[in-house]
Design an enzyme around this catalytic site. Structure first.
Site, short mmCIF file in Angstrom:
data_model
loop_
_atom_site.label_atom_id
_atom_site.label_comp_id
_atom_site.label_asym_id
_atom_site.label_seq_id
_atom_site.Cartn_x
_atom_site.Cartn_y
_atom_site.Cartn_z
N GLN A 116 10.49 1.10 -16.51
CA GLN A 116 10.87 -0.19 -15.93
C GLN A 116 9.75 -0.71 -15.02
OE1 GLN A 116 15.19 -0.19 -14.44
NE2 GLN A 116 14.84 1.97 -14.87
N ASN A 117 8.76 0.15 -14.78
CA ASN A 117 7.73 -0.21 -13.80
C ASN A 117 6.69 -1.16 -14.40
OD1 ASN A 117 9.10 1.61 -12.28
ND2 ASN A 117 7.59 3.24 -12.46
N ASP A 119 3.67 -1.41 -12.82
CA ASP A 119 2.45 -1.05 -12.08
C ASP A 119 1.34 -0.42 -12.93
OD1 ASP A 119 3.29 1.64 -12.50
OD2 ASP A 119 4.28 1.72 -10.53
N HIS A 134 9.81 -4.10 -18.47
CA HIS A 134 9.84 -5.26 -17.59
C HIS A 134 8.48 -5.94 -17.47
CE1 HIS A 134 13.70 -3.50 -15.52
NE2 HIS A 134 13.95 -4.07 -16.69
N CYS A 142 1.86 -18.40 -19.79
CA CYS A 142 1.81 -19.83 -19.48
C CYS A 142 3.22 -20.42 -19.60
CB CYS A 142 0.85 -20.54 -20.43
SG CYS A 142 0.81 -22.32 -20.14
N CYS A 186 -4.28 -24.66 -21.84
CA CYS A 186 -3.58 -25.95 -21.74
C CYS A 186 -3.42 -26.43 -20.30
CB CYS A 186 -2.21 -25.85 -22.41
SG CYS A 186 -0.94 -25.10 -21.37
N GLY A 223 13.45 8.90 -11.36
CA GLY A 223 13.17 7.91 -10.31
C GLY A 223 13.69 6.52 -10.56
N ASN A 249 15.71 12.86 -9.35
CA ASN A 249 15.83 11.80 -8.35
C ASN A 249 16.03 12.44 -6.98
OD1 ASN A 249 16.81 9.39 -6.85
ND2 ASN A 249 17.02 8.50 -8.89
N GLU A 251 18.11 11.30 -5.00
CA GLU A 251 19.54 11.11 -4.71
C GLU A 251 20.36 11.15 -6.00
OE1 GLU A 251 19.57 7.20 -3.07
OE2 GLU A 251 18.48 7.80 -1.24
#
Ligand code: BJW
Ligand code: ZN
Length: 278
Positions: A116-117, A119, A134, A142, A186, A223, A249, A251
């Site tokens: 999902q990162n 980076d 993502h 554009c 454009c 994570g 994780n 948590e």
């Protein structure tokens, strides 16, 4: 009879040796990752203390309405995050994942990372088989002609130089539209090529991810808070097929109890051990 009906909600196991044995026997491993895999590289996660830029939570800026209301502000936010990445490097979790893929491929097996990162740290670590759900910080799209282009300029445009400071007091006078990043073809307004809230994931990207969910024989979910859809349903979908899923994780998450294993701790320490290349 009624008394035989029971819900087998047993706690996930944290037996590392048992999981390592499953890794050895697998041929098609799916690794799902979220912001937590980059936390030890110093990249802020979304939910929790570090998740704010100025007074905004990411959700407030990572949506199409925010961009149409104030493209200057949203561009400052993404410009800042692009500049931050210049100083960040893959951590032991990214590296262990890349090394594991190489080893598996050498044995005629397969590893796919679905992240999902945005980076690009998995790519930087050397991961070859990568699906970026993502999008990425380093592509633009554009808003007029739709052209998608890689862009690693720093700053992305002169008007954004020295802008985007995360300090809540930072001045944010609006940059005129014509001075924001513009399309070379454009001259339309460019936007980051990322998936915002309320936007659909790219069809082909989603299809590729779904295929891996259907075909993997082992899954690691690393994570992610497992609250943002559709990504949050991927690992539970694998578990529903009866395939082993291990969560890594700091948590518990809303999905923890659907998984066979839960390993609690920092990914940078757990993943190299789990994948047998510490
Ligand atoms: C560590 C660690 C360490 C820390 N080691 N672990 C109800 C049902 C279904 C959908 C929806 C719904 N209500 C609303 C929706 C739609 C919405 C959604 O899911 N919202 C939820 C919040 C409920 N989804 C969408 O809008 C998606 N599109 C969509 O659904 O289209 C259909 C549609 C159309 C029209 C209207 C509505 C729907 C698109 C979602 C796109 C998400 N985009 C973002 C921003 C991307 C660009 C950017 O970065 O700026 O993606 S949001 C943000 O969250 C980012 C992340 O990829 C994503 C997930 O976050 P992640 O990775 O899980 O990070 P955190 O911070 O949440 O968690 C970090 C975890 O790591 C924690 O668990 C820590 O404990 C752990 N951790 N350090 C190990 N060292
Ligand atoms: Zn254009």
């Amino acid at each position: 009879s009624r008394k035989n009906i029971s819900f087998s909600m047993s706690r996930p196991s944290s037996d590392m040796a048992a999981f390592q044995a499953e890794v050895k026997n697998s041929k098609n491993v799916l690794i799902l990752s979220g912001a937590g895999v980059s936390a030890e590289s110093g990249v802020p996660t979304f939910r929790g203390a570090g998740g704010f830029w100025r007074k905004y939570a990411a959700q407030e800026l990572a949506n199409p309405d925010a961009f149409s209301r104030n493209p200057s502000l949203v561009w400052e936010f993404y410009h800042y995050r692009r500049e931050v990445m210049v100083t960040k490097k893959p951590n032991p979790a990214h590296k262990a994942i890349a090394r594991f893929e190489q080893k598996m491929v050498n044995e005629g097996k397969k590893v796919v990372v679905v992240t999902q990162n945005i980076d690009e740290l998995h790519r930087q670590a050397g991961t070859q088989s990568l699906i970026e759900l993502h999008g990425t910080l380093f592509k633009t799209r554009c808003t007029s002609c739709g052209e998608v282009k890689e862009n690693r300029d720093s700053p992305i445009c002169e008007a954004l130089r020295d802008r985007g400071m995360p300090d809540p007091q930072a001045q944010s006078s609006q940059i005129p539209l014509n001075l924001l990043p513009r399309c070379q073809s454009c001259s339309g307004l460019l936007r980051p090529h990322v998936v915002w809230f309320g936007e659909n994931l790219d069809r082909n990207v989603l299809k590729r991810a779904m295929d891996e969910i259907q075909s993997c024989d082992l899954c690691l979910v690393v994570g992610t808070s497992s609250v943002v859809y559709p990504a949050a349903m991927f690992a539970p979908e694998v578990a529903r097929r009866g395939v082993t899923v291990a969560e890594f994780n700091l948590e518990d998450t809303p999905e923890t109890f659907n998984f066979k294993y839960h390993f609690s701790g920092p990914a940078g320490q757990l993943i190299p051990v789990a994948l047998g290349n510490e």
